[in-house]
Write a protein that holds these residues in place. Structure first.
Motif, PDB file in Angstrom:
ATOM      1  N   ILE A 295       0.873  -1.165  -0.107  1.00 22.97           N
ATOM      2  CA  ILE A 295      -0.010  -0.067  -0.127  1.00 22.97           C
ATOM      3  C   ILE A 295       0.908   1.300   0.083  1.00 22.97           C
ATOM      4  CG2 ILE A 295      -1.641   1.306   1.375  1.00 22.97           C
ATOM      5  CD1 ILE A 295      -2.603  -1.511   2.413  1.00 22.97           C
ATOM      6  N   PHE A 296       1.907   1.078   0.677  1.00 24.76           N
ATOM      7  CA  PHE A 296       3.035   2.325   0.931  1.00 24.76           C
ATOM      8  C   PHE A 296       3.555   2.676  -0.676  1.00 24.76           C
ATOM      9  CE2 PHE A 296       7.200   3.990   1.281  1.00 24.76           C
ATOM     10  CZ  PHE A 296       7.022   5.185   2.119  1.00 24.76           C
ATOM     11  N   PHE A 297       3.941   1.699  -1.085  1.00 21.32           N
ATOM     12  CA  PHE A 297       4.496   2.281  -2.302  1.00 21.32           C
ATOM     13  C   PHE A 297       3.540   2.615  -3.360  1.00 21.32           C
ATOM     14  CE2 PHE A 297       8.130  -0.505  -0.623  1.00 21.32           C
ATOM     15  CZ  PHE A 297       9.179   0.417  -0.302  1.00 21.32           C
ATOM     16  N   ASN A 298       2.297   1.944  -3.542  1.00 22.42           N
ATOM     17  CA  ASN A 298       1.427   2.400  -4.309  1.00 22.42           C
ATOM     18  C   ASN A 298       1.216   3.833  -4.145  1.00 22.42           C
ATOM     19  OD1 ASN A 298       1.066   0.066  -5.617  1.00 22.42           O
ATOM     20  ND2 ASN A 298      -1.192  -0.194  -5.279  1.00 22.42           N
ATOM     21  N   LYS A 299       0.747   4.298  -2.913  1.00 27.45           N
ATOM     22  CA  LYS A 299       0.385   5.725  -2.584  1.00 27.45           C
ATOM     23  C   LYS A 299       1.634   6.639  -3.073  1.00 27.45           C
ATOM     24  CE  LYS A 299      -2.827   5.001   1.377  1.00 27.45           C
ATOM     25  NZ  LYS A 299      -2.757   5.361   2.898  1.00 27.45           N
ATOM     26  N   VAL A 300       2.957   6.286  -2.777  1.00 28.97           N
ATOM     27  CA  VAL A 300       3.960   7.167  -3.252  1.00 28.97           C
ATOM     28  C   VAL A 300       4.208   7.327  -4.879  1.00 28.97           C
ATOM     29  CG1 VAL A 300       6.596   7.062  -3.451  1.00 28.97           C
ATOM     30  CG2 VAL A 300       5.466   6.409  -1.265  1.00 28.97           C
ATOM     31  N   GLU A 301       3.569   6.200  -5.409  1.00 28.52           N
ATOM     32  CA  GLU A 301       3.449   6.067  -6.963  1.00 28.52           C
ATOM     33  C   GLU A 301       2.583   6.955  -7.333  1.00 28.52           C
ATOM     34  OE1 GLU A 301       3.739   2.973 -10.423  1.00 28.52           O
ATOM     35  OE2 GLU A 301       3.799   2.140  -8.606  1.00 28.52           O
ATOM     36  N   ILE A 302       1.403   6.873  -6.671  1.00 29.93           N
ATOM     37  CA  ILE A 302       0.173   7.822  -6.965  1.00 29.93           C
ATOM     38  C   ILE A 302       0.677   9.397  -6.986  1.00 29.93           C
ATOM     39  CG2 ILE A 302      -2.085   8.470  -6.356  1.00 29.93           C
ATOM     40  CD1 ILE A 302      -2.645   5.416  -5.691  1.00 29.93           C
ATOM     41  N   VAL A 303       1.146   9.690  -5.837  1.00 32.22           N
ATOM     42  CA  VAL A 303       1.405  10.937  -5.375  1.00 32.22           C
ATOM     43  C   VAL A 303       2.391  11.448  -6.617  1.00 32.22           C
ATOM     44  CG1 VAL A 303       2.534  12.686  -3.697  1.00 32.22           C
ATOM     45  CG2 VAL A 303       0.883  11.061  -3.173  1.00 32.22           C
ATOM     46  N   SER A 304       3.387  10.554  -6.851  1.00 35.87           N
ATOM     47  CA  SER A 304       4.608  11.129  -7.691  1.00 35.87           C
ATOM     48  C   SER A 304       3.867  11.390  -9.146  1.00 35.87           C
ATOM     49  CB  SER A 304       5.390  10.174  -7.949  1.00 35.87           C
ATOM     50  OG  SER A 304       5.945   9.767  -6.505  1.00 35.87           O
ATOM     51  N   MET A 305       2.862  10.430  -9.611  1.00 34.97           N
ATOM     52  CA  MET A 305       2.414  10.506 -10.867  1.00 34.97           C
ATOM     53  C   MET A 305       1.255  11.895 -10.946  1.00 34.97           C
ATOM     54  SD  MET A 305       1.642   6.476 -11.463  1.00 34.97           S
ATOM     55  CE  MET A 305       1.119   6.472 -13.260  1.00 34.97           C
ATOM     56  N   LEU A 306       0.892  11.974 -10.062  1.00 32.08           N
ATOM     57  CA  LEU A 306      -0.024  13.293  -9.745  1.00 32.08           C
ATOM     58  C   LEU A 306       0.849  14.854  -9.927  1.00 32.08           C
ATOM     59  CD1 LEU A 306      -3.188  12.348  -7.596  1.00 32.08           C
ATOM     60  CD2 LEU A 306      -3.204  12.653  -9.864  1.00 32.08           C
ATOM     61  N   GLN A 307       1.797  14.555  -9.016  1.00 30.31           N
ATOM     62  CA  GLN A 307       2.389  15.661  -8.951  1.00 30.31           C
ATOM     63  C   GLN A 307       3.401  15.824 -10.445  1.00 30.31           C
ATOM     64  OE1 GLN A 307       5.262  15.349  -5.555  1.00 30.31           O
ATOM     65  NE2 GLN A 307       6.486  17.043  -6.356  1.00 30.31           N
ATOM     66  N   GLU A 308       3.673  15.147 -10.940  1.00 30.06           N
ATOM     67  CA  GLU A 308       4.236  15.260 -12.248  1.00 30.06           C
ATOM     68  C   GLU A 308       3.310  15.786 -13.452  1.00 30.06           C
ATOM     69  OE1 GLU A 308       6.174  11.586 -13.106  1.00 30.06           O
ATOM     70  OE2 GLU A 308       7.677  11.897 -11.210  1.00 30.06           O
TER      71      GLU A 308
END
Length: 842
Positions: A295-308
């Protein structure tokens, strides 16, 4: 391209089983002489420093997860992970690891995870098979499969072997097909077995199995299996909730299908962990550590993709601040940002820093200013949560914004004033939102997190701004509820849109400009609480308590600014009106405010308290409380005990001289008798000092007079030696001169006695306090007669300032009796001394 492919984040697992980000860099696989083998090296992309140097140990179990993660343990309780930006880079390093260990790169785990005790036990049991044979996946074998899965959970090595068997044979998909058959046949027993099987597979804690179970193809069937808990009479309806009740809202259409799939998956897996699976026991707490990591790595990936995706975020901000956006849409946009900020909490500090800087650049603070002032309660609540994330991350960023804003906007629409207004207008009976906002305000005005640079000091600039533009908004409810001015109250109610009333019935003057200046013993004992202005509404009282808590914080941390504000607004007098509140917690807040002021031991404050007679409401509250032994009683006594222990002389004198008669009956503590003792000791010390100084001056005057006589005689006779008979002349004249001086002095004393204060009746001493202009300014007027303290028994007058005039009149005959510049301090103390001291010849 190679740089991007080899770009990784280094993570370590902390004691709380959470992943800590150690930095971003580029990974390589090279031979390190010191480690005597091939090693993984990660150098930071910012400065080239070494983030990781890890030898690829032939016996270490490396796991490849989600195509872009490599996880391994270097030592007991020290787990590491490399998160690759690209799958190609992960595959490349995975091949290097497999090459060193002699493994096929197609495997997901390079070694079996065996602890030492089990390894030794299996060496002693050579007949044990190294493979786990799974029963055929059929309906009549479900019980056997369930028993097998349950039995391996206590053994790490058997868990690993079962996980490998399940993965290699594609067993999970076969089980889920059986689930569909059991549901169609309404085979309750089989469904209960499948619950145990799927739950057990989750507890195997294997990322490779999770990827299969949480894929779009399988996850809803996994949730279906977990509905049939044998302990429940009826199955839960989790699938119905996830497919019908929980709706995915795209505030702005997400065009990236991978991002959308990742969001769906993360929500559902989080639901499984938080809602479906029971809370793990102490012995099971590590069984789901890989699920937490997933779950943690999924959230990191989601935030990164949205931020970019700056186009996406820009469109969200544009709609959020557009006046044409309807309320429902705006509510969804604010809730999206709230969720977005919540996800960002999984990021490590440096990533979170970049995240919030992106939001600030896009205009999150001006947007919040708009939505926090809206009438929609849900929108305001979500906006408050977002604001709390920003303040927690960088209070300096928020302070900088509001100071820049103040140069272009009116006070009413400043962000901090909007926050204060939301705190004041909170409609929650328990003021939950107000408490949260008060905590945020305290963070913003806390000097401890303010920066000081060579060019400017954030503390002085921001506090000047806050006291000039915001403090009047914060104290408005307090000043309104302690005022009898109806116009002021009506304006406040209209301006701040109060939804509840103030119950205030004024009949006793508490004028801002003219403080109450006298009190008799008759009304100090058992004062009537109905004669004060005080809020009876519980919600109002709670709000005032919050404001007082914040003002008390200011007293402790903003010494200069708050002192000026208290003096200019006569704030302590207004606060002490609340000592009469029927809500004891509010009275205690008011008392705590005064206690913090006295605790500073600042003479400016002390003079303000004594000249304004501000102990009166505190002593009234103590006496009104009677013999009840409660928190109010203890808090008031602690206040006076502090004054006694710290020996604050000005306050001690004021209390004893003005209130001792009312307090002397309190004998269950020695505080007030102790104050009286301190007062008398100080008075005796001052009198002794005064006497010593006066005798010193008289002796010095005689010596100077004698020397003057000798000088005059030498000039007249022109001789070096004076005859003894002539030397005695001044000595013969001295008694006559002194008699004239004493007669003048006695006449003045008798005149002073006529002006002494009188007792109104036996035992009925009346306290009167002077509040002249000079007294209010803290100056020692030379024309004011000092008050006679109640402790004085002989009724003698204190020294008046007319005495130096008498002394001046006799100066020609007695030169020595003059005031010396060095003795100015002693003269001031003498003027306030309550007793006359014996003089020469008296």
């Amino acid at each position: 391209m190679s740089d991007t492919r080899r770009r990784v984040k280094v993570y370590t697992l902390n004691e709380d089983r959470q992943w800590d980000d150690r930095g971003t860099g580029h990974v390589s696989s090279t031979y390190v002489e010191e480690l005597k083998g091939m090693s993984l090296l990660v150098r930071a992309e910012s400065d080239g420093s070494l983030l990781l140097e890890s030898k690829i140990n032939p016996n270490t179990a490396y796991q490849k997860q989600q195509d872009t993660l490599i996880v391994w343990s270097e030592a007991e309780n020290y787990d590491l992970a490399l998160s690759f930006q690209e799958k190609a880079g992960c595959d490349e390093i995975w091949e290097k690891i497999c090459q060193v260990q002699g493994k096929d790169p197609s495997v997901e785990v390079t070694q079996d995870l065996i602890d030492e005790s089990e390894e030794e036990r299996f060496e002693e049991m050579p007949e044990t098979s190294h493979l786990i044979d799974l029963p055929t996946c059929e309906l009549n074998k479900l019980e056997e499969i369930a028993d097998l899965v349950t039995s391996v959970l206590s053994s790490p090595i058997r868990r690993e072997k079962l996980a490998l068997a399940l993965e290699n044979e594609g067993y999970i998909k076969k089980l889920l097909q059986l689930f569909q058959a059991c549901e169609n046949l309404e085979n309750t027993e089989g469904l209960h077995h499948l619950y145990e099987i799927i739950r057990g597979i989750l507890f195997l804690n294997k990322a490779t199995l999770f990827e299969v179970m949480f894929s779009d193809e399988c996850i809803m069937d996994v949730v279906g299996c977990l509905e049939y808990d044998p302990a429940l009479a009826q199955p839960k309806r989790h699938r119905e909730f996830l497919t019908k009740t929980a709706k995915f809202k795209e505030v702005i259409p997400i065009t990236d299908s991978e991002l959308r799939q990742k969001i769906h998956q993360t929500y559902r897996v989080q639901y499984i962990q938080d809602i479906i699976l029971p809370t793990p026991s102490v012995f099971e707490e590590n069984f789901l550590s890989t699920l937490t990591s997933f779950i943690f790595f999924n959230k990191v990936e989601i935030v990164s993709m949205l931020q970019e995706d700056e186009k996406f975020l820009s469109e969200v901000f544009a709609q959020l601040t557009d006046e044409a956006t309807d309320d429902d849409k705006r509510r969804e946009l604010v809730n999206f940002f709230k969720e977005f900020c919540a996800f960002s909490q999984t990021l490590q500090p440096q990533n979170r820093d970049a995240f919030f800087k992106t939001l600030a650049k896009l205009g999150i603070l001006p947007a919040l200013e708009i939505v926090m002032g809206m009438d929609d309660l849900q929108v305001r609540s979500a906006a408050t949560d977002i604001f709390s994330y920003l303040v927690e991350f960088s209070p300096s960023m928020v302070r900088e914004f509001v100071m820049q804003e103040a140069q272009q906007s009116d006070d009413d629409i400043l962000l901090i004033n909007v926050v204060i207004e939301q705190m004041i207008c909170d409609t929650d009976p328990e003021l939950g939102g107000a408490v949260q906002l008060m905590g945020l305000l305290r963070t913003l005005i806390d000097p401890e997190n303010m920066l000081a640079t060579t060019n400017k000091t954030e503390k002085s600039e921001f506090l000047n701004f806050f006291y000039n533009h915001c403090m009047h908004v914060l104290t408005a409810p307090l000043l309104t509820n302690t005022s009898e001015d109806k116009c002021e109250k009506d304006f406040f109610l209209k301006h701040y849109r109060y939804s509840w009333s103030f119950i205030c019935t004024p009949s006793h003057s508490h004028s801002h400009s003219t403080p109450s200046s006298s009190i008799s013993q008759d009304n100090i004992v058992g004062s009537n609480k109905n004669n004060t202005i005080c809020p009876d509404n519980y919600q109002t009282a709670q709000l005032l308590a919050l404001i007082l808590e914040l003002l008390t914080f200011c007293v402790e941390h903003h010494t200069y600014h708050i002192k000026n504000y208290i003096m200019n607004k006569d704030l302590l007098r207004r606060v002490l009106v609340l000592m009469n509140s029927k809500h004891t917690f509010l009275a205690l807040c008011a008392l705590r405010f005064m206690r913090r002021i006295i605790g500073l031991k600042d003479e400016f404050y002390n003079r303000y308290i004594t000249k304004g007679n501000l102990f009166e409401p505190v002593i009234n509250a103590l006496l009104d409380n009677g013999t009840r032994y409660n928190l109010l009683n203890s808090a008031v006594i602690e206040l006076f005990e502090f004054i006694r222990v710290e020996d604050i002389k000005s306050l001690t004198a004021h209390i004893v001289e003005n209130f001792y008669k009312a307090l002397e009956s309190i004998e269950y503590v020695q505080t007030f008798k102790g104050l009286k003792t301190k007062y008398e000791q100080e008075k005796d010390r001052q009198n002794q000092k005064l006497n010593s100084n006066r005798f010193r001056r008289d002796a010095k005057a005689l010596e100077e007079d004698e020397e003057m006589w000798f000088n005059e005689d030498e000039e007249e006779e022109g001789k070096a030696v004076v005859a003894p008979v002539e030397k005695s002349k001044p000595e013969d004249d001295f008694p006559d001169n002194y008699e004239k001086f004493m007669e003048t002095k006695k006449a003045k004393e008798s005149e002073d006695k006529e002006n002494l204060p009188k007792r109104t009746s036996p035992g009925g001493f009346k306290f009167t306090f002077s509040h002249s202009a000079s007294a209010a300014n803290g100056t020692n007027s030379k024309s004011v007669v000092a008050q006679t303290p109640p402790a004085t028994s002989n009724g003698s007058s204190s020294k008046t300032t007319n005495l130096p005039t008498s002394v001046t009149a006799t100066k020609g005959s007695l030169v020595g009796l003059v005031d010396y510049p060095d003795d100015e301090e002693e003269d001031e103390e003498e003027e306030t001394s309550p007793r006359k001291r014996p003089r020469l010849g008296s």
